[in-house]
Design a protein around this motif. Structure first.
Motif, PDB file in Angstrom:
ATOM      1  N   GLU A 532       0.858  -1.225  -0.029  1.00 14.53           N
ATOM      2  CA  GLU A 532      -0.069   0.104  -0.096  1.00 14.53           C
ATOM      3  C   GLU A 532       0.972   1.355   0.063  1.00 14.53           C
ATOM      4  N   THR A 536       0.852   4.113  -3.047  1.00 11.40           N
ATOM      5  CA  THR A 536       0.593   5.587  -2.695  1.00 11.40           C
ATOM      6  C   THR A 536       1.859   6.480  -2.780  1.00 11.40           C
ATOM      7  N   GLY A 539       4.034   4.708  -6.865  1.00  9.50           N
ATOM      8  CA  GLY A 539       3.015   4.345  -7.660  1.00  9.50           C
ATOM      9  C   GLY A 539       3.291   4.262  -9.141  1.00  9.50           C
TER      10      GLY A 539
END
Length: 765
Positions: A532, A536, A539
């Motif tokens: 994750e 974020t 990316g």
């Protein structure tokens, strides 16, 4: 009146003095506050921030804390709060803070000699600091070092550095004590080659961070190179405070070093391996492996792959009784190049390497043999991908390829295999350390001593790969295999650059990975969080992560090490392998074993049949030069600029020297004819073109031929290991090689002065 006036004058002076002191104090406080300002590294921001902030107040960019160690030729006193070079803030001792980590200073074109050992030893960055900047201000010359053994949380204490080995030696477990000695032995040869082995004889420079040896700075050895006997004298001082289970073993090693019975660092490492293996008999380790791969927000296809398959959470337990259960193995690959090719390459690499390793793995396989097998497994995967490229007629940038990082545990040892720019990090309770070194142009420039790493990163194409699977023949591929001793609990993080870019691992390891060690979360949860973060915070690419968490459950009371008298015989050397600890080798030794083929071809040439046979076999096409095959990167606009080929030379002789043979260098009698030039040993074929030698090979030296490599111009080079060095008969002989050196010699130069022998000394096969 006079008295009143005098009193008023005195009072006025006192007020002025107090006011002056107060003003000076305020000014000093303001200066200190200004000096502690850390400027945002974001070029479009550069806002000032307090030193203790983690992110920029304005743009939320991470504020890197570059705490540096200064090496100054003339010791000059500095005051806390002092700034030099308009950026470096003095903290205490020799510790500085770079207040402008996003700016670049004007590094001189010719780097100082004091910095070169740090650059050339960058493959050992897990143990050594690295050159950061060179500052000349008037008569002051300062070399700033990064990656120093420092605890930033203790900067306000009197000694924020990691403790010296001698401080923790008496309280360490026997396994850790032997591990520390093993790492020192591993560092002896590379530091000796750079003339800084004296560092390992100064206990104040040898710091420890948990299981890791960390050197504070490098100390030049001077005119006389240190000897292993001196290392034995130092170790003998530690015998009295060694753990009772390790005392006899340490005493034995120290005595044998002092007596000169241990001839080289390779033999010393082998003896320590034997001692370490005794503790593995009672050790139990638990492993948890969690993997996850994700396409990312900006890519249409996922070209990454991992083993165990994505989403796995595997728990294993290892001990001698259950040594044949599924082995602790994990792999991460990042595919590159070609339309729908990267994913195929990464899957091929995973499948080939995993099957090969599991077929050949044995818990008692000798470390050197296992390292060789891991290299071969990667080369076989490389061949499969190359064959796929050839069958699909892929050329240049259309050729598919992949990076690879792999972790394999064998008892108390961890083997890390690496090609490309995917990375492995080692996380313990004492810190996070990058284990692998990117196989890219920037790293190559540093290792050759051309630039500081942060400067090399600014050059065009600095991130282009110099090697990856599927891009060239296996003869020209050099996988890096490192070995680490597991003497406590820790984690190995394997990841593609989808996570490692932007220093995300350095930013988040404490908050996201350290809790796994503390038992607060499991590895599977940590992997999900890291993916994750990658998506974020970065990316821009696919992301693949594998966490290998290990715990040492047993082995605190192993059998005592064998008595010194039972270890008198010298260990025989292991099976020969390509010995180079360099993380990126431009022209590595050949993996192909031609056996007697060169001799047969030589005979056929004498019979007049060699030319048509060579034409039919297509030998020249099999020996493609690595420099002429650009390696694709994730950025298709970047291509590696190839290194220059070695200069053309005369045709090779019709006779040849065989691989895996011992040769004696003979002295050529001075009978009036012109004497041959000196025989030099080069660290690599690239170094040969630049005349950078490891030293001269004297007559009567004994050499072992580890392998051969033939270039496109038919020039044959031999990969040699120096077994013994002949006496220095000439006082004007240049710096000679030392036993244990591994390098390259042109066959045509060695043939006229060599004879094959079959009586190897100790330390040679």
């Amino acid at each position: 009146m006079v008295g009143f006036g005098g009193g008023s004058l005195a009072s006025t002076r006192g007020c002025l003095q107090r006011s002056t002191i107060s003003i000076l104090g305020i000014c000093e406080l303001i200066n200190q506050l200004m000096a502690a300002t850390l400027y945002c590294p974001n070029y479009n921001c550069q806002a000032p921030n307090p030193e203790h902030h983690k992110h920029c107040e304005k743009c939320r960019t991470l504020l890197p804390k570059r705490y540096l160690w200064s090496v100054e030729q003339s010791a000059t006193p500095h005051q806390p709060g002092e700034i030099v070079g308009d950026r470096y803030l003095f903290k205490q001792q020799q510790i500085w803070l770079d207040t402008k980590p996003g700016s670049f200073s004007e590094t001189p074109l010719e780097l100082p000699a004091i910095a070169l050992p740090y650059l050339k030893l960058i493959p050992y960055q897990i143990h050594l600091p690295q050159a950061y900047d060179w500052l000349e201000t008037g008569s002051r010359h300062l070399l700033f070092l990064e990656n120093i053994p420092l605890n930033p949380n203790r900067l306000n204490s009197s000694d924020p550095l990691a403790p010296a080995l001698t401080q923790l030696w008496s309280t360490a477990s026997p396994l850790r004590q032997l591990n520390w000695l093993w790492q020192i032995a591993q560092l002896w040869q590379p530091l000796s080659l750079q003339g800084v082995a004296a560092t390992l004889l100064d206990p104040q420079l040898i710091r420890v961070e948990g299981p890791l040896i960390r050197l504070l700075e490098l100390r030049p050895s001077g005119k006389s190179a240190p000897k292993l006997q001196q290392l034995g004298q130092l170790w003998s001082q530690w015998v009295k405070t060694a753990h009772p289970d390790a005392t006899s073993g340490v005493q034995n090693l120290a005595n044998r070093l002092i007596r000169g019975e241990i001839k080289g660092s390779e033999q010393l490492v082998s003896l320590l391996d034997e001692s370490l293996a005794q503790f593995a008999t009672s050790a139990t380790l638990d492993f948890q492996i969690a993997t996850l791969t994700n396409t990312g927000p900006s890519r249409r296809r996922n070209e990454d792959a991992c083993y165990p398959p994505s989403g796995s959470s595997v728990c294993l337990s290892w001990d001698r009784a259950s040594a044949h259960v599924p082995i602790p193995l994990t792999i991460v690959c990042d595919g590159i190049g070609g339309h729908e090719g990267g994913n195929v390459a990464s899957q091929l690499a995973i499948e080939t390497v995993q099957q090969r390793v599991e077929q050949l793995f044995h818990p008692d396989l000798h470390p050197d043999r296992l390292q060789t097998e891991l290299e071969q497994a990667v080369c076989i995967a490389n061949d499969r991908i190359s064959q796929q490229n050839d069958s699909e007629r892929r050329h240049e940038r259309q050729r598919m390829g992949t990076t690879l990082v792999m972790a394999l545990a064998q008892g108390h040892q961890m083997y890390i295999t690496h090609v490309g720019d995917s990375r492995v990090y080692w996380i313990t309770a004492f810190g996070c350390h990058q284990v692998t070194l990117d196989d890219d142009v920037a790293t190559r420039e540093v290792r050759l001593g051309y630039a500081f790493y942060r400067d090399a990163l600014q050059h065009p194409g600095s991130g282009s790969l110099v090697q990856a699977l599927g891009m060239s023949a296996s003869d020209l591929l050099h996988p890096t295999v490192g070995r680490f001793i597991l003497d406590g609990d820790g984690i190995f993080l394997l990841c593609s650059d989808g996570l490692s870019d932007g220093d995300r691992v350095e930013e988040y390891w404490e908050s996201e990975i350290l809790p796994v060690l503390n038992g607060q979360i499991d590895a599977k949860t940590a992997v999900e969080r890291l993916v994750e973060i990658a998506n974020t915070q970065n990316g821009h690419d696919n992301v693949t992560i594998s966490l290998l968490h290990y715990r040492l459950l047993g082995g605190s009371n192993p059998p005592p090490l064998a008595h010194p008298e039972s270890q008198r015989t010298v260990l025989s050397s292991p099976e020969p392998r390509s010995q180079s600890n360099l993380k990126t080798q431009l022209l590595p030794p050949s993996k192909s074993d031609w056996g007697i083929l060169p001799l047969i071809l030589g005979i056929l040439l004498l019979l007049g049949l060699g030319v048509p046979l060579a034409y039919l076999l297509g030998v020249p096409n099999l020996l493609r030069a690595w420099q002429q095959t650009p390696v694709a990167t994730s950025d298709p606009s970047i291509v590696v600029i190839p290194s220059p080929d070695p200069p053309p030379v005369a045709a090779p002789p019709q006779a040849s020297l065989e691989a895996r043979s011992l040769v004696q260098v003979e002295a050529i009698a001075n009978n009036g004819i012109e004497q041959p030039p000196p025989l030099f040993l080069f660290s690599s074929l690239q170094a040969a073109t630049e005349r950078e030698t490891l030293g001269e090979i004297p007559p009567n030296s004994l050499l072992y031929i580890q392998g051969k490599q033939t270039l496109e111009n038919a020039e044959v080079w031999l990969n040699l290991r120096v077994c013994t060095v002949g006496p220095l008969s000439e006082p004007n002989l240049s710096a000679p090689v030392v036993p244990g050196n591994v390098g390259w010699v042109r066959e045509i130069d060695l043939l006229p002065r060599s004879s094959v022998t079959s009586s190897p000394p100790q330390g040679c096969p």
